[in-house]
Scaffold this motif. Structure first.
Motif, short mmCIF file in Angstrom:
data_model
loop_
_atom_site.label_atom_id
_atom_site.label_comp_id
_atom_site.label_asym_id
_atom_site.label_seq_id
_atom_site.Cartn_x
_atom_site.Cartn_y
_atom_site.Cartn_z
N HIS A 90 88.52 46.79 42.97
CA HIS A 90 88.81 45.95 41.80
C HIS A 90 88.54 46.74 40.52
O HIS A 90 87.45 46.69 39.96
CB HIS A 90 87.95 44.69 41.80
N LEU A 107 87.28 44.86 36.87
CA LEU A 107 86.51 43.66 37.19
C LEU A 107 85.02 43.97 37.14
O LEU A 107 84.57 44.99 37.67
CB LEU A 107 86.88 43.14 38.57
N ASP A 128 94.35 47.37 44.53
CA ASP A 128 93.46 46.53 43.73
C ASP A 128 93.62 45.08 44.21
O ASP A 128 94.60 44.42 43.90
CB ASP A 128 93.82 46.65 42.25
N SER A 138 92.38 41.23 40.27
CA SER A 138 91.66 41.53 39.04
C SER A 138 92.23 40.70 37.90
O SER A 138 93.44 40.55 37.79
CB SER A 138 91.77 43.02 38.69
N ARG A 198 98.70 46.88 42.79
CA ARG A 198 98.01 45.67 42.36
C ARG A 198 98.43 44.43 43.14
O ARG A 198 99.58 44.30 43.54
CB ARG A 198 98.27 45.43 40.86
N HIS A 233 93.29 37.03 41.61
CA HIS A 233 92.95 36.14 42.72
C HIS A 233 93.48 34.72 42.45
O HIS A 233 93.53 34.27 41.31
CB HIS A 233 91.43 35.98 42.86
#
Length: 367
Positions: free
Chosen positions: A63, A66, A94, A97, A115, A119
């Protein structure tokens, strides 16, 4: 060779180049940031690096951008990415993030990032500041949104503490998650989900999910289902190591949750080994960001070996196999020269990964 090639620095990587688990070459050349297995004729300025070379390592659960409370500033995100790079991680998936890290794509000195968008979690069922927090009726729309924003992945929070029951519980009804995964696939994105416990796994797999993060809740009932459907797992064992401390912190308020977390932790190695033995694809991920530091990829590979995965397979989970899974090239002709060099054979002892002698990103020796 043209005049530009004759005057630019050419990098020669000499020793043992691990193109694949069994394919080993004596050298490769880097010209204009790209890999070649043919010596460039007429090159005058040659820099030589010697050792055992691997494709740039992959952290498939990381992440960038983050921190413990959500998004971080660009300077902090840059430090995270540089820490990963200097540890040999040159390709990151990732896994969620809240930060926009597209600026990284313009930086040839930072790892490449695939990416998964932000979430997607149930309301008040995840860490504050990390996720879109929504209800099931909105799941399809948010999955479509993040599928368009990401690089071919979407990240769901499949389970989390339910304060009503005091234990881990699934976040999404079967019908809604099935519709959401179908929509992601229609848009060309794969779907992964954070899952600690047992309850959400069958519905997610039968709904068509592509990957599960952590997967500590795998049992003898669900392991065959994962294997049959080819659903990958990213165990993040360096993160699962924190479960006892998490359990202790919540024991007074949520004793059932705490006991459950301890059980998942105690059987973590058996779970991963059983998954691997059943033929489930296993990949390396650290869960760096949030509360875990970056640069832990070597430690995670060592954890997979400790769990009983053979060293060559654990290496593949962060190199050849991981890159194939993510659709990115390794040490092949014409590919960007992203590689890591070590003093000795990492197939003999994966702890070597913790001490790279050179890191080459886009053909440049960066560390």
């Amino acid at each position: 060779m043209n005049e530009q090639t004759r005057t630019q620095t050419v990098l020669r990587v000499k020793g043992r180049v691990l193109v694949g688990p069994e394919e080993v070459r004596d050298e490769l050349w880097v010209v204009g940031g790209r890999i070649s297995y043919d010596r460039p004729p007429g090159a005058r300025d040659i820099r030589t690096v010697e050792g055992w070379a691997l494709p740039g390592l992959v952290d498939a659960h990381c992440h960038v951008g983050l921190g413990p409370h959500g998004a971080v500033d660009i300077d902090t995100a840059e430090k995270q990415a540089l820490t990963d790079r200097d540890a040999g991680t040159l390709l990151i998936r990732d896994a969620g993030s809240p930060s926009d890290t597209r600026w990284v794509d313009a930086r040839e000195d930072l790892p490449k990032i695939i990416r998964a968008g932000r979430h997607i979690a149930r309301t008040r069922r995840y860490i504050r500041g990390f996720a879109h927090e929504i209800e099931p009726d909105d799941l399809v729309a948010y999955v479509a949104q993040e599928a368009r924003r990401g690089d071919g992945w979407v990240k769901l929070v499949g389970d989390w503490l339910d304060r009503g029951t005091g234990d881990l519980a699934a976040c999404w009804p079967r019908g809604e998650v099935e519709a959401a995964i179908t929509e992601a696939h229609r848009l060309g994105a794969r779907v992964t989900a954070h899952c600690f416990a047992e309850d959400s796994l069958r519905d997610l797999v039968e709904a068509g999910i592509d990957c599960v993060e952590h997967a500590t809740g795998l049992t003898e009932d669900t392991i065959p289902l994962f294997a049959e459907r080819g659903v990958a797992i990213v165990p993040t064992l360096v993160n699962i190591a924190t479960f006892p401390n998490l359990a202790a912190s919540g024991e007074a308020k949520f004793p059932d949750w705490s006991a459950h977390m301890r059980r998942l932790h105690e059987r973590r190695y058996d779970t991963v080994r059983s998954a691997y033995d059943a033929g489930i694809p296993v990949y390396v991920g650290t869960d760096a960001g949030g509360t875990l530091p970056h640069g832990l990829v070597a430690a995670e590979v060592a954890e997979l070996v400790k769990a009983g995965i053979p060293a060559p397979a654990a290496l593949s989970a962060t190199t050849w196999g991981a890159r194939e899974w993510l659709g990115r090239p390794g040490l092949v002709e014409g590919a960007a020269a992203d590689l890591v060099v070590y003093e000795s054979d990492p197939r003999a002892d994966v702890r070597v990964l913790g001490a790279p002698t050179r890191v080459v990103l886009n053909g440049r020796v960066t560390a």
